[in-house]
Design a protein around this motif. Sequence first.
Motif, PDB file in Angstrom:
ATOM      1  N   VAL A 193      49.549  71.318  78.295  1.00 51.15           N
ATOM      2  CA  VAL A 193      49.082  70.169  77.395  1.00 51.15           C
ATOM      3  C   VAL A 193      49.584  70.346  75.811  1.00 51.15           C
ATOM      4  N   LEU A 194      48.958  71.902  75.465  1.00 45.51           N
ATOM      5  CA  LEU A 194      49.276  72.076  74.135  1.00 45.51           C
ATOM      6  C   LEU A 194      50.772  72.253  73.815  1.00 45.51           C
ATOM      7  N   ILE A 195      51.618  72.864  74.610  1.00 41.69           N
ATOM      8  CA  ILE A 195      52.855  72.928  74.424  1.00 41.69           C
ATOM      9  C   ILE A 195      53.353  71.458  74.301  1.00 41.69           C
ATOM     10  N   ALA A 196      53.135  70.593  75.310  1.00 39.93           N
ATOM     11  CA  ALA A 196      53.711  69.412  75.180  1.00 39.93           C
ATOM     12  C   ALA A 196      53.635  68.607  73.688  1.00 39.93           C
ATOM     13  N   LEU A 197      52.272  68.930  73.322  1.00 40.61           N
ATOM     14  CA  LEU A 197      51.979  68.018  72.071  1.00 40.61           C
ATOM     15  C   LEU A 197      52.558  68.700  70.931  1.00 40.61           C
ATOM     16  N   PRO A 250      59.581  88.321  60.419  1.00 37.46           N
ATOM     17  CA  PRO A 250      58.780  87.340  59.431  1.00 37.46           C
ATOM     18  C   PRO A 250      58.167  85.976  60.080  1.00 37.46           C
ATOM     19  N   VAL A 251      57.118  85.555  59.687  1.00 33.80           N
ATOM     20  CA  VAL A 251      56.434  84.111  59.951  1.00 33.80           C
ATOM     21  C   VAL A 251      56.496  83.268  58.807  1.00 33.80           C
ATOM     22  N   LEU A 252      56.521  82.283  58.884  1.00 31.85           N
ATOM     23  CA  LEU A 252      56.732  81.371  57.761  1.00 31.85           C
ATOM     24  C   LEU A 252      55.446  80.278  57.645  1.00 31.85           C
ATOM     25  N   PRO A 253      55.070  79.700  56.644  1.00 36.96           N
ATOM     26  CA  PRO A 253      54.056  78.896  56.634  1.00 36.96           C
ATOM     27  C   PRO A 253      54.449  77.761  57.675  1.00 36.96           C
ATOM     28  N   GLY A 254      53.304  76.960  58.376  1.00 36.83           N
ATOM     29  CA  GLY A 254      53.759  76.028  59.169  1.00 36.83           C
ATOM     30  C   GLY A 254      54.137  76.308  60.533  1.00 36.83           C
ATOM     31  N   ASP A 255      54.451  77.753  60.826  1.00 43.62           N
ATOM     32  CA  ASP A 255      54.973  78.150  62.262  1.00 43.62           C
ATOM     33  C   ASP A 255      53.966  78.102  63.208  1.00 43.62           C
ATOM     34  N   ILE A 256      54.365  77.654  64.479  1.00 43.43           N
ATOM     35  CA  ILE A 256      53.224  77.621  65.690  1.00 43.43           C
ATOM     36  C   ILE A 256      53.890  78.652  66.469  1.00 43.43           C
ATOM     37  N   LEU A 257      53.026  79.735  67.009  1.00 46.01           N
ATOM     38  CA  LEU A 257      53.267  80.628  67.946  1.00 46.01           C
ATOM     39  C   LEU A 257      52.768  80.262  69.316  1.00 46.01           C
ATOM     40  N   ILE A 258      53.656  80.075  70.171  1.00 43.55           N
ATOM     41  CA  ILE A 258      53.157  79.722  71.556  1.00 43.55           C
ATOM     42  C   ILE A 258      53.304  81.049  72.610  1.00 43.55           C
ATOM     43  N   GLN A 271      50.355  75.192  55.439  1.00 48.62           N
ATOM     44  CA  GLN A 271      50.234  76.602  55.037  1.00 48.62           C
ATOM     45  C   GLN A 271      49.717  77.517  56.113  1.00 48.62           C
ATOM     46  N   GLN A 272      49.309  77.082  57.197  1.00 44.80           N
ATOM     47  CA  GLN A 272      48.738  77.902  58.186  1.00 44.80           C
ATOM     48  C   GLN A 272      49.591  78.160  59.237  1.00 44.80           C
ATOM     49  N   VAL A 273      49.496  79.426  59.838  1.00 46.57           N
ATOM     50  CA  VAL A 273      50.330  79.766  61.221  1.00 46.57           C
ATOM     51  C   VAL A 273      49.378  79.769  62.273  1.00 46.57           C
ATOM     52  N   ARG A 274      49.581  78.798  63.203  1.00 46.56           N
ATOM     53  CA  ARG A 274      48.984  78.493  64.323  1.00 46.56           C
ATOM     54  C   ARG A 274      49.415  79.142  65.832  1.00 46.56           C
ATOM     55  N   VAL A 275      48.407  79.920  66.379  1.00 44.22           N
ATOM     56  CA  VAL A 275      48.603  80.673  67.459  1.00 44.22           C
ATOM     57  C   VAL A 275      48.019  79.819  68.462  1.00 44.22           C
ATOM     58  N   VAL A 276      48.776  79.590  69.850  1.00 43.46           N
ATOM     59  CA  VAL A 276      48.190  79.011  71.215  1.00 43.46           C
ATOM     60  C   VAL A 276      48.525  79.588  72.107  1.00 43.46           C
ATOM     61  N   GLY A 277      47.882  79.440  73.405  1.00 41.01           N
ATOM     62  CA  GLY A 277      48.516  80.053  74.755  1.00 41.01           C
ATOM     63  C   GLY A 277      47.524  81.511  74.881  1.00 41.01           C
ATOM     64  N   GLN A 278      48.357  82.533  75.253  1.00 38.93           N
ATOM     65  CA  GLN A 278      47.627  83.623  75.986  1.00 38.93           C
ATOM     66  C   GLN A 278      47.533  84.854  74.704  1.00 38.93           C
ATOM     67  N   ALA A 279      46.829  84.318  73.586  1.00 42.93           N
ATOM     68  CA  ALA A 279      46.390  85.242  72.639  1.00 42.93           C
ATOM     69  C   ALA A 279      44.968  85.471  72.808  1.00 42.93           C
ATOM     70  N   ALA A 280      44.290  86.745  72.623  1.00 42.52           N
ATOM     71  CA  ALA A 280      43.139  87.049  72.916  1.00 42.52           C
ATOM     72  C   ALA A 280      41.969  85.876  72.011  1.00 42.52           C
ATOM     73  N   GLN A 281      42.555  85.587  70.907  1.00 42.77           N
ATOM     74  CA  GLN A 281      41.750  84.644  70.100  1.00 42.77           C
ATOM     75  C   GLN A 281      42.519  83.539  69.525  1.00 42.77           C
ATOM     76  N   PRO A 282      43.180  82.796  69.899  1.00 38.31           N
ATOM     77  CA  PRO A 282      44.026  81.690  69.706  1.00 38.31           C
ATOM     78  C   PRO A 282      43.096  81.094  68.261  1.00 38.31           C
ATOM     79  N   GLN A 283      44.161  80.801  67.448  1.00 41.97           N
ATOM     80  CA  GLN A 283      43.361  80.228  66.064  1.00 41.97           C
ATOM     81  C   GLN A 283      44.563  79.780  65.202  1.00 41.97           C
TER      82      GLN A 283
END
Length: 205
Positions: free
Chosen positions: A10-14, A191-199, A119-131
């Motif tokens: 669901v998160l990936i679809a969104l 490198p990562v950039l502002p607004g990146d979403i790591l899945i 300006q945030q980098v968001r992490v979803v999925g199989q991270a120990a602490q998605p945030q």
Amino acid sequence: MRRRAQVLGVLIALVLAAGCAGPRYGGEVPAPSAAAPDIDYLIGPGDTIQIFVWRNPEVSTSVPVRPDGKISVPLVEDLPVAGKTPTQVAREIEQVLSRYIRNPVVTVIVSGFSGVFSQQVRVVGQAAQPQAIPYRKGMTLLDVMIAVGGLTDFAAGDKASIVRVVDGKQTQLRVHLDRLLRDGDVSANVPVLPGDILIIPEAWF
């Protein structure tokens, strides 16, 4: 396990549905450039800001930014601050305080950083602490993984990807977290950039 996979789906679809035409696949994340983007920090909901009014300690204070992006401090009520720099907020507070204090001098300092979503980098999925993590200049994939506590035992690290807006379109870029974290391959520390979403997807056994 099945419920976790459904939630991730669901998160990936969104994320992918957020772009008008959907993401296009752009291969690997580009190598770091000579200079990281120089971006002014913008205050966001959840930040704490300290307001110092020179020679007026009675109106100096520390307050959280409310979910609506506003603050209320002595003599200044419901001031919108989200999306503004600390300097901009200081000048606006000076304008309001000038009705009560002669030539006020205000300094605004941010602590407890959250920042605006862009300006945030968001992490979803199989991270120990998605945030969601506030972006810092020069931030890399390794910095992000340290902040989220690494991968879970169920992560398919080398199938992870970053969703990034490139030329106005969402692009999905492959990253290699297993190579970086488990094999120590520094070439995978992109490198990562502002607004990146790591899945980070779940491995299928």
